[in-house]
Enzyme design. Structure first.
Site, PDB file in Angstrom:
ATOM      1  N   GLU A   1     -11.644  -0.456  -2.154  1.00  0.00           N
ATOM      2  CA  GLU A   1     -10.500   0.285  -1.087  1.00  0.00           C
ATOM      3  C   GLU A   1      -9.596   0.967  -2.204  1.00  0.00           C
ATOM      4  O   GLU A   1      -9.653   0.862  -3.441  1.00  0.00           O
ATOM      5  CB  GLU A   1      -9.863  -0.955  -0.564  1.00  0.00           C
ATOM      6  CG  GLU A   1      -9.366  -1.821  -1.546  1.00  0.00           C
ATOM      7  CD  GLU A   1      -9.053  -3.192  -0.828  1.00  0.00           C
ATOM      8  OE1 GLU A   1      -9.079  -3.357   0.233  1.00  0.00           O
ATOM      9  OE2 GLU A   1      -8.317  -4.075  -1.772  1.00  0.00           O
TER      10      GLU A   1
ATOM     11  N   ASP B   1       0.709  -1.199  -0.063  1.00  0.00           N
ATOM     12  CA  ASP B   1       0.015   0.118   0.076  1.00  0.00           C
ATOM     13  C   ASP B   1       0.893   1.218  -0.182  1.00  0.00           C
ATOM     14  O   ASP B   1       0.469   2.123   0.606  1.00  0.00           O
ATOM     15  CB  ASP B   1      -1.134   0.050   1.286  1.00  0.00           C
ATOM     16  CG  ASP B   1      -1.775  -1.538   1.429  1.00  0.00           C
ATOM     17  OD1 ASP B   1      -2.127  -1.885   0.526  1.00  0.00           O
ATOM     18  OD2 ASP B   1      -1.820  -1.634   2.539  1.00  0.00           O
TER      19      ASP B   1
HETATM   20  O1  FUB Z   1      -3.299  -3.489   3.294  1.00  0.00           O
HETATM   21  C1  FUB Z   1      -4.652  -3.993   3.693  1.00  0.00           C
HETATM   22  C2  FUB Z   1      -5.566  -3.643   2.637  1.00  0.00           C
HETATM   23  O2  FUB Z   1      -5.296  -4.349   1.549  1.00  0.00           O
HETATM   24  C3  FUB Z   1      -5.512  -2.139   2.382  1.00  0.00           C
HETATM   25  O3  FUB Z   1      -5.859  -1.319   3.236  1.00  0.00           O
HETATM   26  C4  FUB Z   1      -6.032  -2.264   0.902  1.00  0.00           C
HETATM   27  O4  FUB Z   1      -6.154  -1.116   0.101  1.00  0.00           O
HETATM   28  C5  FUB Z   1      -5.504  -3.542   0.541  1.00  0.00           C
HETATM   29  O5  FUB Z   1      -4.320  -3.349  -0.283  1.00  0.00           O
END
Ligand code: FUB
Length: 446
Positions: A207, A36
């Site tokens: 997300e 991320d």
């Molecule tokens: O890294 C945990 C979660 O997985 C992140 O917040 C999302 O964007 C995905 O990459």
């Protein structure tokens, strides 16, 4: 593949700094899992704020085979080649409202406003559900002081903040859909109710939003599951509040099968870059990820061209460093194979196996400086003894060195003279010259 000396030397600069086993190639960070990545330019350097995947610690009671994340590091670089790990900048146990049994310190962001650095992070609250917190520092590498409570009125993950040209800041985040809210001047509270972008894909968009502005166009970029795993798409608008119109794909689904693809986009010294992650250091488990960077280009009308993910990455490599040719730009094909140096420790890096006469690897952008090198060293292994040829710029370019690797089962450093090494930046070609298979860890010039 050991941490180069320059990282160890740089590590002594301040107590907080650590050596970073980090490279010009992909993935950027070798000695730990990272995911991320939000990259920002602060104080003339690129700072990357990733989240930090770890193996589940003893006593972990969370969801099995899931993300386990307890803290954040920040990494910086002036040249996208030498990365400095500034150590832990925030951990879940520092934050009073966070449920520390959840290990859910997910994707963060950091921005600078009026002399302060604001670090935004999602985590599961003691009261339940994902909330977004803020920690504040005087420097991009901390120390960050977390606010005692999460941002009121916000429930979700993956904060991304845009500070527009007029100074107004906007907070974007996700909870199965993408939301935006204006931030108050204190950067700690939102103004009014969050608004949802409801004309984006209805399914598979859960997300990782990121927003930037270029030439008056606002780009909202986000992972989307159009098929089985996430790919990166984008939408554009003339306003940071939208509405945004879907405009295309930035990065296709990872060939590795990594389900997530969180990212950020930034311009640094006139070049645009995509920072993202894959599972290079954990092929069998995609919750232990590794961050990458590749160049990103726009067409004249502002369209983002699809990014081709590479192993080579974006940093220029000094001829005198241990050149990791397993992070190649191109190969001759199936006669070249890359595998871990040590199957029990992916963090040790990879080796390249040349399996046929004339099989080759091209590694772009090696900096020979003034071209003063007169020797080549190769860390290699050849059961039956073998020979490598080194050329520059073309697979059939002039041979600048020919190295014999003695027969044996151990890694050796083989040396040979280098001839007519030119000055400047050149693509390196390493080829198997004889019939015997040769394995190579790295190549370096002296
Ligand atoms: O890294 C945990 C979660 O997985 C992140 O917040 C999302 O964007 C995905 O990459």
């Amino acid at each position: 593949m050991k941490p180069p000396l320059r990282h160890l030397l740089a590590a002594g600069v301040a107590g907080l700094l650590q050596s970073a086993s980090a490279f010009a190639t992909n993935p950027l960070i070798m000695d730990q899992f990272t995911a991320d990545p939000t990259a920002r330019v602060f104080q003339g350097k690129v700072y990357v704020y990733p989240s930090h995947d770890i193996k589940a610690p003893p006593g972990y009671k969370g969801k099995p085979n899931w993300f386990v994340m307890e803290d954040y590091h920040v990494f910086s670089s002036e040249n996208l080649t030498d990365w400095q790990d500034h150590g832990v900048i925030l951990k879940q146990t520092d934050v009073p409202w966070v449920d520390t049994s959840a290990y859910a310190m997910w994707a963060p962001d950091s921005v600078f406003k009026d002399g302060k650095y604001y670090f935004y992070f999602p985590a599961i609250a003691k009261t339940g559900g994902f909330r977004i917190g803020v920690a504040v520092a005087d420097q991009p590498y901390g120390p960050f002081k977390p606010m005692p409570t999460p941002i009121e009125g916000v429930q979700g993950i993956d904060p991304a903040v845009l500070i527009d040209k007029d100074g107004q800041a906007y907070l974007y985040y996700s909870l199965d859909r993408i939301f935006v809210a204006r931030l108050k001047p204190d950067m700690l509270q939102i103004e009014g109710e969050p608004v949802v972008f409801d004309n984006l894909p209805k399914k598979g968009l859960q997300e990782g939003p990121f927003v930037f502005e270029r030439n008056g166009i606002y780009y909202l970029t986000y992972p989307h599951v159009a098929n089985k795993t996430e790919r990166l798409e984008y939408a554009t608008s003339t306003s940071p509040m939208g509405p945004f119109t879907a405009a295309g794909v930035i990065l296709d689904e990872a060939e590795s099968g990594c389900w997530t693809v969180h990212h950020s986009i930034l311009e640094y010294q006139g070049q645009w870059y995509l920072f993202y992650h894959d599972k290079d250091l954990s092929p069998a488990f995609d919750k232990n990820r590794a961050i990458r960077a590749d160049r990103l280009f726009f067409d004249a009308d502002g369209t983002i061209r699809r990014v081709i993910p590479t192993l080579r990455g974006v940093g220029r490599v000094a001829a005198k460093s241990e050149i990791q040719i397993d992070r190649y730009s191109a190969t001759s094909g199936t006669d070249v194979a890359v595998s871990f140096l040590d199957e029990t420790n992916p963090h040790a890096g990879w080796k390249t196996r040349f399996g046929a006469a004339q099989s080759w690897v091209r590694f772009n952008e090696v900096d020979f400086g003034r071209g003063a090198q007169n020797a080549i060293e190769v860390r290699a292994k050849a059961l039956g003894g073998g020979t490598l040829e080194i050329r520059l710029d073309r697979a059939d370019g002039p041979v600048i060195g020919r190295i014999d690797v003695g027969a044996g089962t151990d890694w050796v450093i083989a040396r040979a003279a280098a001839h007519r090494v030119p000055a400047g930046v050149h693509d390196l070609f390493v080829a198997q010259a004889g019939v015997e298979t040769v394995e190579v860890d790295w190549v370096r010039f002296r």
